[in-house]
Write a protein that holds these residues in place. Structure first.
Motif, mmCIF file in Angstrom:
data_model
loop_
_atom_site.group_PDB
_atom_site.id
_atom_site.type_symbol
_atom_site.label_atom_id
_atom_site.label_comp_id
_atom_site.label_asym_id
_atom_site.label_seq_id
_atom_site.Cartn_x
_atom_site.Cartn_y
_atom_site.Cartn_z
ATOM 1 N N GLN A 1 63.090 147.273 -9.635
ATOM 2 C CA GLN A 1 62.544 148.156 -10.661
ATOM 3 C C GLN A 1 61.042 147.931 -10.784
ATOM 4 O O GLN A 1 60.547 146.826 -10.539
ATOM 5 N N TYR B 1 57.835 148.371 -13.552
ATOM 6 C CA TYR B 1 57.491 148.541 -14.953
ATOM 7 C C TYR B 1 55.979 148.610 -15.080
ATOM 8 O O TYR B 1 55.240 148.045 -14.270
ATOM 9 N N LEU C 1 56.578 146.424 -21.996
ATOM 10 C CA LEU C 1 56.711 147.042 -20.681
ATOM 11 C C LEU C 1 57.464 148.358 -20.792
ATOM 12 O O LEU C 1 58.390 148.496 -21.590
ATOM 13 N N HIS D 1 59.665 151.049 -18.493
ATOM 14 C CA HIS D 1 60.376 151.209 -17.229
ATOM 15 C C HIS D 1 59.885 152.469 -16.526
ATOM 16 O O HIS D 1 59.834 153.548 -17.120
ATOM 17 N N LEU E 1 63.620 152.941 -10.765
ATOM 18 C CA LEU E 1 64.569 151.975 -10.213
ATOM 19 C C LEU E 1 65.015 152.466 -8.852
ATOM 20 O O LEU E 1 65.298 153.664 -8.686
ATOM 21 N N ASP F 1 66.694 142.750 -9.550
ATOM 22 C CA ASP F 1 67.980 142.501 -10.185
ATOM 23 C C ASP F 1 68.881 141.900 -9.112
ATOM 24 O O ASP F 1 69.259 142.573 -8.160
ATOM 25 N N ARG G 1 70.030 139.181 -14.883
ATOM 26 C CA ARG G 1 68.654 138.798 -15.185
ATOM 27 C C ARG G 1 67.732 139.611 -14.301
ATOM 28 O O ARG G 1 68.093 139.988 -13.188
ATOM 29 N N TYR H 1 67.370 140.488 -24.385
ATOM 30 C CA TYR H 1 66.725 139.520 -23.503
ATOM 31 C C TYR H 1 65.414 139.076 -24.151
ATOM 32 O O TYR H 1 64.711 139.882 -24.759
ATOM 33 N N TYR I 1 61.682 137.180 -23.113
ATOM 34 C CA TYR I 1 60.792 136.766 -22.035
ATOM 35 C C TYR I 1 59.525 136.166 -22.641
ATOM 36 O O TYR I 1 59.082 136.568 -23.711
ATOM 37 N N GLN J 1 58.371 135.303 -17.731
ATOM 38 C CA GLN J 1 59.373 134.297 -17.444
ATOM 39 C C GLN J 1 60.596 134.560 -18.313
ATOM 40 O O GLN J 1 60.482 134.663 -19.529
ATOM 41 N N PHE J 2 61.755 134.652 -17.686
ATOM 42 C CA PHE J 2 62.999 134.888 -18.420
ATOM 43 C C PHE J 2 63.326 133.682 -19.288
ATOM 44 O O PHE J 2 63.324 132.535 -18.824
ATOM 45 N N TRP K 1 69.261 135.334 -22.613
ATOM 46 C CA TRP K 1 69.996 136.600 -22.654
ATOM 47 C C TRP K 1 71.169 136.427 -23.604
ATOM 48 O O TRP K 1 71.955 135.487 -23.472
ATOM 49 N N ASN L 1 72.953 133.573 -20.688
ATOM 50 C CA ASN L 1 72.159 132.978 -19.616
ATOM 51 C C ASN L 1 70.873 132.441 -20.211
ATOM 52 O O ASN L 1 70.408 132.922 -21.249
ATOM 53 N N ARG L 2 70.314 131.468 -19.537
ATOM 54 C CA ARG L 2 69.128 130.797 -20.051
ATOM 55 C C ARG L 2 68.181 130.520 -18.898
ATOM 56 O O ARG L 2 68.614 130.127 -17.815
ATOM 57 N N GLY L 3 66.906 130.713 -19.140
ATOM 58 C CA GLY L 3 65.907 130.412 -18.138
ATOM 59 C C GLY L 3 65.546 128.943 -18.151
ATOM 60 O O GLY L 3 66.113 128.134 -18.884
ATOM 61 N N LEU M 1 58.251 138.756 -25.373
ATOM 62 C CA LEU M 1 58.786 140.114 -25.287
ATOM 63 C C LEU M 1 60.299 140.087 -25.396
ATOM 64 O O LEU M 1 60.966 139.230 -24.812
ATOM 65 N N ARG N 1 69.416 146.371 -23.639
ATOM 66 C CA ARG N 1 70.093 147.354 -22.807
ATOM 67 C C ARG N 1 71.525 147.485 -23.293
ATOM 68 O O ARG N 1 72.054 146.604 -23.958
ATOM 69 N N ASN O 1 70.999 147.366 -15.023
ATOM 70 C CA ASN O 1 70.162 146.395 -15.717
ATOM 71 C C ASN O 1 68.769 146.934 -16.019
ATOM 72 O O ASN O 1 67.786 146.208 -15.932
ATOM 73 N N GLU O 2 68.683 148.216 -16.366
ATOM 74 C CA GLU O 2 67.410 148.765 -16.818
ATOM 75 C C GLU O 2 67.200 148.299 -18.250
ATOM 76 O O GLU O 2 68.075 148.459 -19.094
ATOM 77 N N GLN O 3 66.050 147.710 -18.516
ATOM 78 C CA GLN O 3 65.799 147.115 -19.814
ATOM 79 C C GLN O 3 64.687 147.866 -20.541
ATOM 80 O O GLN O 3 63.737 148.332 -19.925
ATOM 81 N N PHE P 1 61.837 147.552 -23.468
ATOM 82 C CA PHE P 1 61.067 146.468 -24.072
ATOM 83 C C PHE P 1 60.460 146.859 -25.408
ATOM 84 O O PHE P 1 60.079 148.012 -25.645
ATOM 85 N N GLY P 2 60.337 145.852 -26.270
ATOM 86 C CA GLY P 2 59.584 145.985 -27.497
ATOM 87 C C GLY P 2 58.116 145.695 -27.248
ATOM 88 O O GLY P 2 57.721 145.339 -26.129
#
Lengths: 110, 115
Positions: A33, A35, A43, A45, A48, A92, A97, B33, B35, B44-45, B48, B56-58, B90, B94, B102-104, B106-107
């Motif tokens: 993807q 961004y 960000l 999008h 994709l 992806d 993640r 999520y 970041y 950096q992730f 989640w 999940n954790r980075g 950030l 989704r 997995n298109e996200q 963002f704020g």
């Protein structure tokens, strides 16, 4: 590990010109993807492309994906001043993640 | 449709303090999520959350933690702040069950400055 490495890091072009940026990654992906980020904000999008696709278009954007070379490119045609932003690729890998690259800074000069 | 919202916009803390950042996902989105975007390091992730659970954790120390509430909003807590925690944080959301890609979304981010 950091997936997605854009190249070049910074690009300055005249309005109306095309802008091309590249991204490479290291592992197998489900999709890639792109961004856009304006001035350190959130960000947005853009597009994709799935791992079984080779090229995709959206308006003035064209994305290519070469899974054999593990690379992608983003082309913005007929750039405008409003395209000035940072552009990130994100992979992806199917683990829910996204792994982002460090971004390309594009400056479009009016 | 309202987008992802984050608060506060800016947060200034001193070393050793705790910071709490908040995120409200798009209505109907169940995944959130987090970041970290520090200068020169890209995104950096961090974490989640989905359906109230950490999924999940980075690669971040345990002093970075969070939670997701029944309304799917989320908090990120950073304890024992260090100078290098200064960054833009950030949040993205989704709808897990709608998109398999997995298109996200963002704020606008929270700018945390640690002095």
């Amino acid at each position: 590990s950091q997936q997605g490495e854009e190249d070049p890091q910074a690009l300055s072009i005249q309005e109306g010109e095309n802008a091309t940026m590249n991204c490479s990654y290291k592992t197998s992906i489900n999709n890639l993807q792109w961004y856009r980020q304006n001035s350190g904000r959130g960000l947005v999008h853009l597009i994709l492309i799935r791992s079984n696709e080779r090229e995709k278009h959206s308006g003035r954007l064209r994305v290519t994906l070469d899974t054999s070379k593990k690379s992608s490119s983003l082309l913005i045609t007929a750039s405008r001043a409003a395209d000035t932003a940072s552009y990130f690729c994100a992979t992806d890998q199917g683990n829910n993640r996204l792994a982002f690259g460090k971004g390309n800074q594009v400056v479009v000069i009016p | 449709e309202a987008g992802v919202t984050q608060s506060p916009t800016h947060l200034i803390k001193t070393r050793g303090q705790q910071a709490t950042l908040r995120c409200s996902p798009i209505s109907g989105h169940t995944s959130v999520y987090w970041y970290q975007q520090a200068l020169g390091l890209g995104l950096q992730f961090l974490l989640w959350y989905d359906e109230g659970e950490e999924r999940n954790r980075g690669n971040f120390p345990p002093r970075f933690s969070g939670r997701q509430f029944p309304n799917y909003s989320s908090e990120l807590n950073v304890n024992a702040l260090e100078l290098e925690d200064s960054a833009l944080y950030l949040c993205a959301s989704r709808w897990t069950y709608q998109s398999s890609y997995n298109e996200q979304f963002f704020g606008p981010g929270t700018r945390l400055t640690v002095l």
